[in-house]
Design a protein around this motif. Structure first.
Motif, mmCIF file in Angstrom:
data_model
loop_
_atom_site.group_PDB
_atom_site.id
_atom_site.type_symbol
_atom_site.label_atom_id
_atom_site.label_comp_id
_atom_site.label_asym_id
_atom_site.label_seq_id
_atom_site.Cartn_x
_atom_site.Cartn_y
_atom_site.Cartn_z
ATOM 1 N N PRO A 27 0.083 12.349 -1.496
ATOM 2 C CA PRO A 27 -0.032 13.633 -0.803
ATOM 3 C C PRO A 27 -1.330 13.814 -0.011
ATOM 4 N N ILE A 28 -2.373 13.068 -0.348
ATOM 5 C CA ILE A 28 -3.637 13.240 0.394
ATOM 6 C C ILE A 28 -4.070 11.977 1.151
ATOM 7 N N TRP A 29 -3.161 11.013 1.307
ATOM 8 C CA TRP A 29 -3.496 9.809 2.074
ATOM 9 C C TRP A 29 -4.053 10.160 3.446
ATOM 10 N N SER A 30 -3.492 11.194 4.068
ATOM 11 C CA SER A 30 -3.867 11.519 5.454
ATOM 12 C C SER A 30 -5.346 11.834 5.605
ATOM 13 N N SER A 31 -6.006 12.250 4.537
ATOM 14 C CA SER A 31 -7.439 12.539 4.662
ATOM 15 C C SER A 31 -8.263 11.258 4.795
ATOM 16 N N TYR A 32 -7.643 10.101 4.672
ATOM 17 C CA TYR A 32 -8.339 8.814 4.804
ATOM 18 C C TYR A 32 -7.973 8.058 6.088
ATOM 19 N N TYR A 33 -7.202 8.663 6.971
ATOM 20 C CA TYR A 33 -6.725 7.963 8.164
ATOM 21 C C TYR A 33 -7.815 7.702 9.203
ATOM 22 N N GLY A 34 -8.848 8.516 9.247
ATOM 23 C CA GLY A 34 -9.891 8.347 10.264
ATOM 24 C C GLY A 34 -10.526 6.973 10.195
ATOM 25 N N ASN A 35 -10.842 6.403 11.346
ATOM 26 C CA ASN A 35 -11.507 5.104 11.453
ATOM 27 C C ASN A 35 -10.667 3.961 10.877
ATOM 28 N N CYS A 36 -9.354 4.131 10.843
ATOM 29 C CA CYS A 36 -8.462 3.092 10.325
ATOM 30 C C CYS A 36 -7.993 2.208 11.493
ATOM 31 N N HIS A 37 -8.377 0.929 11.460
ATOM 32 C CA HIS A 37 -7.974 -0.018 12.510
ATOM 33 C C HIS A 37 -6.664 -0.718 12.164
ATOM 34 N N SER A 38 -6.453 -0.892 10.855
ATOM 35 C CA SER A 38 -5.229 -1.577 10.434
ATOM 36 C C SER A 38 -4.728 -0.964 9.136
ATOM 37 N N LEU A 39 -3.429 -1.152 8.930
ATOM 38 C CA LEU A 39 -2.771 -0.567 7.774
ATOM 39 C C LEU A 39 -1.904 -1.629 7.107
ATOM 40 N N LEU A 40 -2.147 -1.844 5.833
ATOM 41 C CA LEU A 40 -1.277 -2.679 5.025
ATOM 42 C C LEU A 40 -0.420 -1.720 4.213
ATOM 43 N N PHE A 41 0.894 -1.811 4.375
ATOM 44 C CA PHE A 41 1.797 -0.953 3.604
ATOM 45 C C PHE A 41 2.643 -1.848 2.725
ATOM 46 N N MET A 42 2.548 -1.645 1.415
ATOM 47 C CA MET A 42 3.211 -2.528 0.472
ATOM 48 C C MET A 42 4.467 -1.883 -0.115
ATOM 49 N N VAL A 43 5.517 -2.694 -0.177
ATOM 50 C CA VAL A 43 6.810 -2.284 -0.727
ATOM 51 C C VAL A 43 7.161 -3.251 -1.852
ATOM 52 N N ASP A 44 7.684 -2.723 -2.937
ATOM 53 C CA ASP A 44 8.141 -3.550 -4.056
ATOM 54 C C ASP A 44 9.569 -4.007 -3.759
ATOM 55 N N LEU A 77 4.177 -5.275 3.818
ATOM 56 C CA LEU A 77 4.218 -6.357 2.840
ATOM 57 C C LEU A 77 5.372 -6.127 1.875
ATOM 58 N N PHE A 78 6.302 -7.055 1.843
ATOM 59 C CA PHE A 78 7.396 -6.994 0.884
ATOM 60 C C PHE A 78 6.984 -7.862 -0.297
ATOM 61 N N ASN A 79 6.481 -7.226 -1.354
ATOM 62 C CA ASN A 79 5.894 -7.925 -2.497
ATOM 63 C C ASN A 79 6.924 -8.158 -3.604
ATOM 64 N N LYS A 80 6.549 -9.025 -4.501
ATOM 65 C CA LYS A 80 7.321 -9.358 -5.713
ATOM 66 C C LYS A 80 8.573 -10.174 -5.398
ATOM 67 N N ILE A 81 8.477 -11.029 -4.381
ATOM 68 C CA ILE A 81 9.615 -11.891 -4.042
ATOM 69 C C ILE A 81 9.791 -13.008 -5.070
ATOM 70 N N ASP A 82 8.833 -13.123 -6.004
ATOM 71 C CA ASP A 82 8.935 -14.135 -7.057
ATOM 72 C C ASP A 82 9.844 -13.687 -8.202
ATOM 73 N N LEU A 83 10.177 -12.392 -8.231
ATOM 74 C CA LEU A 83 11.021 -11.888 -9.320
ATOM 75 C C LEU A 83 12.494 -12.161 -9.020
ATOM 76 N N PRO A 84 13.285 -12.478 -10.036
ATOM 77 C CA PRO A 84 14.691 -12.840 -9.801
ATOM 78 C C PRO A 84 15.535 -11.707 -9.230
ATOM 79 N N CYS A 85 15.103 -10.482 -9.413
ATOM 80 C CA CYS A 85 15.922 -9.352 -8.969
ATOM 81 C C CYS A 85 15.512 -8.798 -7.606
ATOM 82 N N TYR A 86 14.677 -9.544 -6.855
ATOM 83 C CA TYR A 86 14.218 -8.988 -5.588
ATOM 84 C C TYR A 86 15.325 -8.952 -4.545
ATOM 85 N N MET A 87 15.236 -7.953 -3.657
ATOM 86 C CA MET A 87 16.201 -7.829 -2.563
ATOM 87 C C MET A 87 15.766 -8.768 -1.444
#
Length: 173
Positions: A65-82, A113-123
């Protein structure tokens, strides 16, 4: 500054620790056993030295809910998905939509980033892209969006993430 965001439990802290170790070895060698991690409550700053110093600010998933207060001076964004948690995917998609529509992040390069591809149940990447309608997101977004499949646990794909960070911060400052 690079922001690392994603839902609780997707592997952000482990990713940062592994990238830091990988960058200290110039991307070579065995990463060894994964270090222990605890869920991030608040924010962690980590410097990775890859041709130049890149500071990654990891924000805990519970801080969504408060991520937006950290957006200033952001050059790149890593967004991770399980990639092994289909029930979390819709919430991650909503978070990603919010990030991509944020005016302060309009100039940021985005790596999903689509993480946890090592798990047998990953999509598969195709399933995830279809479920979150990634082609539509990319077509509508102002940002340059890249995707990569990783396993922060095993180290799979982490050299690609490091290379992306190097390339992005070489051009974006």
């Amino acid at each position: 500054m690079c922001l690392l965001l994603g839902a609780t439990g997707v592997g952000k802290t482990l990713l940062v620790k592994r990238l830091q170790k990988l960058s200290s070895r110039d991307g070579k060698g065995d990463l060894g056993d994964p270090p222990p991690t605890r869920p991030t409550v608040g924010t962690n700053l980590t410097d990775i030295v890859a041709h130049r110093r890149i500071t990654i600010r990891e924000l805990g998933g519970c801080m969504g809910p408060i991520w937006s207060s950290y957006y200033g001076n952001c050059h790149s964004l890593l967004f991770m998905v399980d990639a092994s948690n289909p029930t979390q995917l819709s919430a991650s998609c909503v978070q990603l939509l919010g990030l991509l529509s944020a005016e302060q992040l309009a100039e940021a390069s985005v790596l999903i980033l689509f993480n946890k591809i090592d798990l047998p149940c990953y999509m598969t990447i195709e399933e995830i892209k279809s479920l979150i309608r990634l082609p539509d997101l990319i077509a509508c977004a102002k940002q340059n969006i890249t995707t990569v499949e990783i396993s922060a646990w095993k180290g799979t794909g982490l050299s690609e993430v490091l290379r992306w960070l190097e390339d992005t911060h070489r051009t974006n400052g």
